[in-house]
Design a protein around this motif. Structure first.
Motif, short mmCIF file in Angstrom:
data_model
loop_
_atom_site.label_atom_id
_atom_site.label_comp_id
_atom_site.label_asym_id
_atom_site.label_seq_id
_atom_site.Cartn_x
_atom_site.Cartn_y
_atom_site.Cartn_z
N SER A 151 -0.49 1.03 6.57
CA SER A 151 -1.59 0.83 7.52
C SER A 151 -2.69 -0.02 6.91
CB SER A 151 -2.15 2.17 7.98
OG SER A 151 -1.20 2.91 8.71
N ALA A 152 -3.04 0.26 5.66
CA ALA A 152 -4.10 -0.50 5.00
C ALA A 152 -3.71 -1.96 4.83
CB ALA A 152 -4.41 0.13 3.64
N PRO A 175 -0.44 -1.14 -4.66
CA PRO A 175 -0.36 -0.56 -3.32
C PRO A 175 0.94 0.22 -3.15
CG PRO A 175 -1.03 -2.87 -3.23
CD PRO A 175 -0.60 -2.60 -4.63
N THR A 176 0.93 1.20 -2.29
CA THR A 176 2.12 2.01 -2.04
C THR A 176 2.89 1.53 -0.80
OG1 THR A 176 0.79 3.56 -0.73
CG2 THR A 176 1.07 4.04 -3.08
N ALA A 177 2.46 0.44 -0.22
CA ALA A 177 3.10 -0.08 0.99
C ALA A 177 4.50 -0.60 0.70
CB ALA A 177 2.25 -1.19 1.60
N THR A 178 5.29 -0.78 1.75
CA THR A 178 6.65 -1.28 1.60
C THR A 178 6.65 -2.75 1.21
OG1 THR A 178 6.73 -1.76 3.96
CG2 THR A 178 7.58 0.37 3.25
N TYR A 181 5.29 -5.67 3.48
CA TYR A 181 3.84 -5.89 3.51
C TYR A 181 3.36 -6.55 2.22
CZ TYR A 181 3.32 -3.14 7.77
OH TYR A 181 3.40 -2.68 9.06
N LEU A 182 3.91 -6.14 1.09
CA LEU A 182 3.51 -6.73 -0.18
C LEU A 182 3.84 -8.22 -0.21
CD1 LEU A 182 4.69 -3.89 -2.60
CD2 LEU A 182 2.35 -4.41 -1.91
N ASP A 183 4.97 -8.57 0.36
CA ASP A 183 5.35 -9.99 0.39
C ASP A 183 4.39 -10.80 1.26
OD1 ASP A 183 7.52 -9.49 -1.24
OD2 ASP A 183 8.98 -9.40 0.39
#
Length: 303
Positions: A151-152, A175-178, A181-183
């Protein structure tokens, strides 16, 4: 008396309404805010089957149109509780009470707050929990996003297309995002990552003007000049008003079995409000369909 009352107009609640209506149940769906829930606040959805990508608000609007076409009655109200009656249940709201033979609780979750200095005083004056809703107010301005999950990062990416600079603040190393999103972060040079930082205070007179943050490694505190602060630090259930008819886990989520049944026969729960390991639009649809099916079976047995 309605056959079924659904509390909550998010994806789970609206899916339940579709299945209930198609089963011939007279159905009322009660929503205190906007229909669509968290999905309607998502700028871009890329993991819903049949759509490569779709705007969350549009998806929610499409589902609501389907609900309306089936003749489901909708009311805007804030539910205050459920009481068991001899022949069903009474759902009390801030304006009226409604009787139903069965109830599905699909009230979703609410955004978690930081609880820091300045948050309450500046609420609605530069502090937001919805980038899609409020991002347009911060065009060409500097903002901060608090959080490290999907979400962030989704908020940061959305805001980066509008704002001069986005500071993404999180306490972890990464970050803990997938990965998806990091890409996407790599495509924006106006997103500044600030790992190992936490927010301490939000400052401003009439509107937000700065965010005080602390570097967890050095202990240094500093002020970021920002016009907006977007909080994306998680979600929490709001189920205390139902604890007389359902069982809650230690985090406040409703306990159900695989058929969405709660401890009270005739009351079911669906979507983010219940204890589950995955909270996604597609699982909300699944929950809603199962809850309505279980409610239909329950009502048939009582005839």
């Amino acid at each position: 008396m309605y056959d079924l009352i659904i509390i909550g107009g998010g994806v789970a609640g609206m899916t339940a309404a579709i299945y209930a209506a198609r089963s011939g149940l007279s159905t009322l769906i009660i929503e205190k805010g906007g229909f669509g829930g968290q999905a309607a606040l998502t700028a871009k959805i890329e993991n819903y089957p049949s759509y490569k990508e779709i705007d969350g608000f549009q998806l929610a609007a499409d589902i609501k149109a389907q609900v309306d076409a089936l003749g489901v009655e909708s009311r805007s109200a804030d539910v205050r509780g459920i009481t068991k009656e001899n022949d069903g249940f009474t759902v009390a709201t801030d304006g009226a009470s409604f009787d139903g033979r069965a109830v599905i609780i699909a009230n979703g979750v609410r955004r978690r707050e930081l609880g820091i200095e300045g948050e309450e005083a500046l609420r609605g004056r530069g502090i937001s929990w919805c980038a899609v809703c409020d991002g347009g107010f911060f065009r060409k301005k500097k903002v901060a996003v608090i959080g490290a999950g999907n979400s962030a990062l989704s908020d940061a990416i959305y805001l980066a297309n509008l704002c001069e600079e986005v500071s993404l603040i999180f306490r972890r190393e990464q970050p803990t995002a997938t990965k998806s999103y990091l890409d996407q972060l790599k495509n924006f040079d106006n997103i500044r990552l600030m790992p190992r930082h936490i927010p301490l205070a939000i400052k401003g007179e009439k509107r937000v003007s700065a965010l005080t943050v602390k570097n967890l490694d050095t202990g240094e505190e500093s002020d970021l000049e920002v016009n907006g602060v977007f909080e994306a630090i998680g979600l929490i259930p709001d189920n205390d008003l139902f604890d007389n008819v359902v069982e809650l886990d230690d985090h406040g989520y409703i306990l159900t079995d695989n058929e969405m049944r709660t401890k009270t026969p005739g009351i079911f729960a669906a979507g983010d409000t219940r204890q589950k390991s995955l909270r996604q639009i597609v699982t909300a649809c699944s929950d809603g369909a199962q809850a309505a099916t279980s409610a239909h079976e329950f009502l048939k047995m009582g005839q």
